[in-house]
Design a protein around this motif. Structure first.
Motif, short mmCIF file in Angstrom:
data_model
loop_
_atom_site.label_atom_id
_atom_site.label_comp_id
_atom_site.label_asym_id
_atom_site.label_seq_id
_atom_site.Cartn_x
_atom_site.Cartn_y
_atom_site.Cartn_z
N THR A 63 0.84 -1.21 0.00
CA THR A 63 0.00 0.00 0.00
C THR A 63 0.87 1.25 0.00
O THR A 63 0.49 2.29 0.55
N PHE A 89 1.70 -6.03 8.42
CA PHE A 89 0.37 -5.50 8.07
C PHE A 89 -0.01 -5.85 6.64
O PHE A 89 0.85 -6.12 5.81
N ASN A 90 -1.36 -5.86 6.46
CA ASN A 90 -1.94 -6.19 5.16
C ASN A 90 -1.59 -7.60 4.73
O ASN A 90 -1.11 -7.87 3.64
N ASP A 119 -5.42 -2.12 6.72
CA ASP A 119 -6.23 -0.94 6.42
C ASP A 119 -7.69 -1.33 6.27
O ASP A 119 -8.20 -1.46 5.16
N PHE A 163 -5.64 0.33 10.68
CA PHE A 163 -5.17 1.70 10.46
C PHE A 163 -6.39 2.59 10.15
O PHE A 163 -6.55 3.10 9.05
N ARG A 177 -8.51 11.53 -0.72
CA ARG A 177 -8.71 10.83 0.56
C ARG A 177 -9.87 11.39 1.38
O ARG A 177 -10.15 10.88 2.46
N LYS A 216 -5.52 8.45 12.24
CA LYS A 216 -4.64 8.98 11.19
C LYS A 216 -5.38 10.06 10.42
O LYS A 216 -6.61 10.13 10.49
N HIS A 217 -4.56 10.91 9.75
CA HIS A 217 -3.11 10.95 9.71
C HIS A 217 -2.70 12.23 10.42
O HIS A 217 -3.08 13.33 9.96
N MET A 260 -1.09 7.56 13.96
CA MET A 260 -0.17 7.49 12.83
C MET A 260 0.18 8.91 12.39
O MET A 260 -0.72 9.73 12.16
N PHE A 263 2.12 12.15 6.22
CA PHE A 263 3.21 12.39 5.25
C PHE A 263 3.56 13.87 5.16
O PHE A 263 4.69 14.22 4.87
N ASP A 295 3.79 6.81 9.02
CA ASP A 295 3.11 6.28 7.86
C ASP A 295 4.17 5.60 6.99
O ASP A 295 5.36 5.62 7.31
N TRP A 296 3.73 5.00 5.91
CA TRP A 296 4.61 4.18 5.06
C TRP A 296 5.88 4.96 4.67
O TRP A 296 5.79 5.91 3.89
N MET A 327 7.24 2.40 10.11
CA MET A 327 6.57 1.63 9.07
C MET A 327 7.35 1.78 7.78
O MET A 327 7.37 2.86 7.18
N TRP A 436 -9.78 1.50 -0.67
CA TRP A 436 -9.39 0.83 0.59
C TRP A 436 -10.36 -0.30 0.93
O TRP A 436 -11.01 -0.30 1.98
N GLU A 504 -6.10 7.13 -1.66
CA GLU A 504 -4.74 7.64 -1.64
C GLU A 504 -4.18 7.78 -3.05
O GLU A 504 -4.48 6.99 -3.92
C1 GLC Z 1 -0.52 4.26 3.31
C2 GLC Z 1 -1.51 5.26 3.89
C3 GLC Z 1 -1.98 4.90 5.25
C4 GLC Z 1 -2.02 3.40 5.41
C5 GLC Z 1 -0.59 2.90 5.36
C6 GLC Z 1 -0.50 1.38 5.48
O1 GLC Z 1 0.48 4.95 2.63
O2 GLC Z 1 -1.14 6.62 3.90
O3 GLC Z 1 -3.27 5.51 5.42
O4 GLC Z 1 -2.62 3.05 6.63
O5 GLC Z 1 0.09 3.32 4.18
O6 GLC Z 1 -1.13 0.77 4.41
#
Ligand code: GLC
Length: 753
Positions: A63, A89-90, A119, A163, A177, A216-217, A260, A263, A295-296, A327, A436, A504
């Motif tokens: 993601t 995650f994910n 997410d 998240f 978003r 978030k965020h 979280m 960015f 965040d990522w 992350m 999402w 996103e």
């Molecule tokens: C993404 C998003 C965030 C999400 C995270 C993990 O870049 O900004 O909302 O929870 O990475 O997937």
């Protein structure tokens, strides 16, 4: 039994009570069981293991920016064994996640269980409407229930942290978003943020059907310049505190487990190393004790921002500011141990972050039973259950907003002879889950066509045509669509955005219906049959071409798994639409950012645009479009009608510790039972700083039977009138206020107080 008395004896030798009390006060603090567990574990951890507990990595569903060589499951298992991962995650699946937990618990040196994040923004497998859609329900109980269903499905599959909720306020429909949030208003957004936290976390975070939230965020990610994703955010502290911060604070007060960082930069400092946000506000002012994750790769991306020169500086800045978990930068894992050893950063910052991480795992019950999340039998019985689908249908119906119905074409009759269903989203199942929703499956979605077919009588014929695509200007399908319209008694059009056009990395500079869909609607309307337009979208769209047209219009967002059933219930009148907009729909994208709680300015426009808008007057207006949105915040029609009596106040003034009760009588003057969202706005006429023309300070969603009247009251206290005054102190000021009570933010039904 170890009480205070025993404690004094234990200290023996104290010949006066004062000395005994002093002795107690100086005694080492008694640690709770939780603290004892954490300290015991911390004392055994090597520096590498501590930094491994701060490293959160992605599973199979990426993601963020694609990785050169994404970790394989073997890589991940090796890193888990080596104590280099705090969580994944994910990823999903009870069997898979149980295996990952077993690797962590049985094969790593300290056996610390994993966080399993995802997410889950609006449902795991049972997908509910996107959060902006759910927010249009103004039904906090339904929103909470929706989150609770998502939590139960997550827990069944082994996910223990979502998240979500995303609580970013936004007034810019260009930003993709907005789909994930609760719209433009801090009052509504705060109530919804708290409802979602309660839904996901329940009353006991260690329960097997509740999961941790991640707010978030943080912060103000929803105000990027020009609505361009990830773009610069810069605003006054007053605007930040009054408009953008309240929902995050409401989430803290609701008990949110984690945060979280965002960015964006804010006032020149990236949020991921912004001590003003992460320490002064979040920790010191709000008292948040939980964990903050980046965040990522947002730690490493501070190099791109230009606020740090390299990975070491980025890691140090983030950790010191209060970001506990990394992350996807792999900086805490790879650089921190060397930096601590070289004295570039104090170990206390690492220990603080590890304590917060272990505390979260403790609160989730993972040390008691690391396998309580993820059970194949529960997974099979809970996921997509009848009850969960019923919850999704309920919130989906409540999310739909009736924008116009000028000729009362809606509701349709179930015995209509021939219905034309035109548009790319009529038979579609893929797009309706919206942004999402990557664990949701199209096969589980009820399409608009399926919903209508199930609803109408056997004698009703349904003719379908896509007419136009979502992506290109190809109009070759128009002829077939027009032919379907000619053969139909009524036409239902299902048009809108693809799921990837919001969410996103999905800002749009043009927020009209994509591709040739507007032209398709024009061509079908020209046939002259009654037309119902269903718009599906992740953001407010520019729908000005439908103004003053005879078509009926329903704003349907992305409704998720139960799309077709919700649409059919509303279109055929089994559910009277009750949604109200959580975000303004502009006439033109050039008006954006647009919102109801604007400031008057010194040259506010007095006209009513009856003159040609191109007139030149030295007032705050455009020369080519009205100032007002096409559909304002709080707006939503019903198949019935409601009238409001004048606003009454039980007294004309109050002091700081008194209250005033404002009331109206609401009457359902139509032939159908229906729900109305009665909204109360306050306007502070004069302040030590300028004040918005009005602000939402209360609402009640009320069901009235046809012909029924009811008195609706709102209690107004000084706290409703509080704001950040000239000196930035929070509080109210003496003066005159107006109370507006009506069915949307443009109501002029008011009383001076
Ligand atoms: C993404 C998003 C965030 C999400 C995270 C993990 O870049 O900004 O909302 O929870 O990475 O997937």
């Amino acid at each position: 039994m170890f009480g205070l008395t025993a404690c004094l004896i234990a200290f023996g030798g104290c010949d006066t009570p004062q000395k005994a009390i002093q002795a107690v006060q100086n005694a080492p603090k008694m640690l709770s069981e939780k603290e004892q567990k954490i300290e015991a574990l911390l004392s055994k951890m090597t520096l590498d293991e501590k930094c491994g507990q701060l490293n959160f990595v992605v599973g199979p569903i990426l993601t963020g920016p694609t990785l050169q060589n994404p970790p394989t499951s073997a890589d991940l298992e090796g890193q888990i064994r080596a104590g280099q991962i705090t969580g994944i995650f994910n990823t999903n699946g009870a069997k898979n996640i149980r295996h990952l937990q077993e690797v962590a618990v049985k094969s790593s040196r300290l056996g610390i269980p994993l966080l399993i994040g995802a997410d889950i923004i609006h449902g795991y497998k049972t997908i509910t409407p996107i959060p902006l859609g759910e927010s249009a329900s103004w039904d906090l109980a339904a929103i909470e229930k929706s989150a609770a269903v998502a939590a139960a499905e997550c827990a069944a599959t082994g996910i223990n942290l979502t998240f979500a909720p995303m609580v970013d306020i936004s007034r810019d429909a260009r930003w993709g978003r907005v789909a994930e949030g609760a719209g433009e208003d801090p009052y509504l957004g705060s109530l919804i943020a708290a409802a979602r936290v309660r839904g996901f976390q329940g009353k006991n975070l260690a329960a097997a059907n509740t999961i941790a939230t991640c707010i978030k965020h943080f912060a103000a990610y929803g105000a990027p310049e020009a609505g361009r994703e990830y773009n610069t955010v810069d605003m006054s502290e007053r605007r930040l505190r009054e408009t953008y911060l309240p929902p995050y604070r409401a989430a803290v007060e609701a008990g949110a487990a984690t945060f979280m960082s965002s960015f964006n930069e804010l006032d020149g400092t990236p949020a991921t190393a912004n001590e003003f946000l992460l320490d002064k506000i979040l920790r010191k002012e709000w008292g948040f004790k939980g964990l903050v994750m980046s965040d990522w790769a947002s730690i490493e991306e501070m190099i791109g921002h230009g606020s740090v020169a390299n990975r070491n500086e980025a890691g140090a800045a983030a950790l010191k500011a209060g970001v506990d978990m990394d992350m996807m930068s792999y900086i805490y894992l790879k650089e921190l141990p060397k930096m601590v050893a070289a004295g570039q950063i104090d170990l206390k910052f690492v220990d603080q972050a590890v304590r917060r991480t272990l505390a979260l795992k403790y609160d989730l019950g993972l040390f008691t039973n690391p396998y309580q999340y993820g059970d194949e039998a529960t997974e099979a019985s809970v996921i997509l259950s009848k009850e969960n689908r019923a919850t999704a249908l309920d919130i989906a119906k409540k999310s739909i907003v009736l924008l116009q119905n000028p000729n009362n074409v809606l509701p349709l009759k179930k015995d209509t002879k021939t219905i034309g269903l035109i548009g790319a989203l009529g038979e579609d199942k893929v797009e309706h889950n919206g942004t999402w929703s990557f664990f949701g499956e199209a096969k589980d979605v009820v399409s608009v066509a399926e919903g209508i077919r199930e609803k109408v009588g056997k004698s009703t014929k349904i003719l379908t045509s896509r007419g136009a695509d979502l992506y290109n200007m190809d109009k070759s399908g128009f002829a077939e669509a027009v032919k379907v319209a000619e053969q139909s008694d009524v036409v239902v059009m299902a048009v809108g955005e693809a799921a990837v056009m919001s969410g996103e990395a999905a800002s749009r500079s043009d927020i009209r219906l994509p591709a040739a869909q507007e032209d398709l609607i024009r061509a079908v309307m020209a046939v002259g049959k009654p037309v119902v337009v269903l718009t599906f979208h992740g953001r407010p769209l520019e729908l000005s071409f439908l103004e003053n047209q005879p078509a009926s219009v329903l704003a349907c967002w992305s409704l998720g798994t139960e799309t077709g059933h919700a649409i059919a219930d509303v279109v055929f009148g089994d559910y009277n639409p009750s949604g109200h907009l959580p975000m303004s729909f502009p006439r033109k994208v050039g008006q954006v950012p647009i919102y109801y709680s604007y400031k008057n300015t010194g040259r506010f426009y007095k006209g009513n645009y009856s003159e040609a808008p191109s007139e030149r007057v030295y007032q705050s207006k455009y020369r080519d479009v009205k100032n007002t949105p096409l559909f304002p915040f709080g707006y939503g029609l019903s198949y019935t009608t409601f009238t409001y009596s004048d606003v009454k106040l039980d007294q004309s003034e109050m002091t700081n510790n008194q209250s005033i009760t404002a009331s109206i009588t609401l009457t359902n003057t139509g032939k159908m039972d229906g729900e109305e969202v009665v909204q109360m706005y306050l306007k502070d006429d004069v302040g030590s700083v300028t004040r918005p023309v009005r602000e939402l300070k209360g609402f009640q969603k009320v069901m009235l039977k046809a012909g029924e009247s009811r008195e609706i009251t709102f209690k107004i206290t000084a706290s409703d009138l509080a704001f950040y005054r000239k000196d930035m102190s929070w509080g109210s000021e003496a003066g005159q206020f107006k109370v507006f009570i009506g069915g949307n933010s443009e109501t002029m039904n008011h009383k001076k107080q």
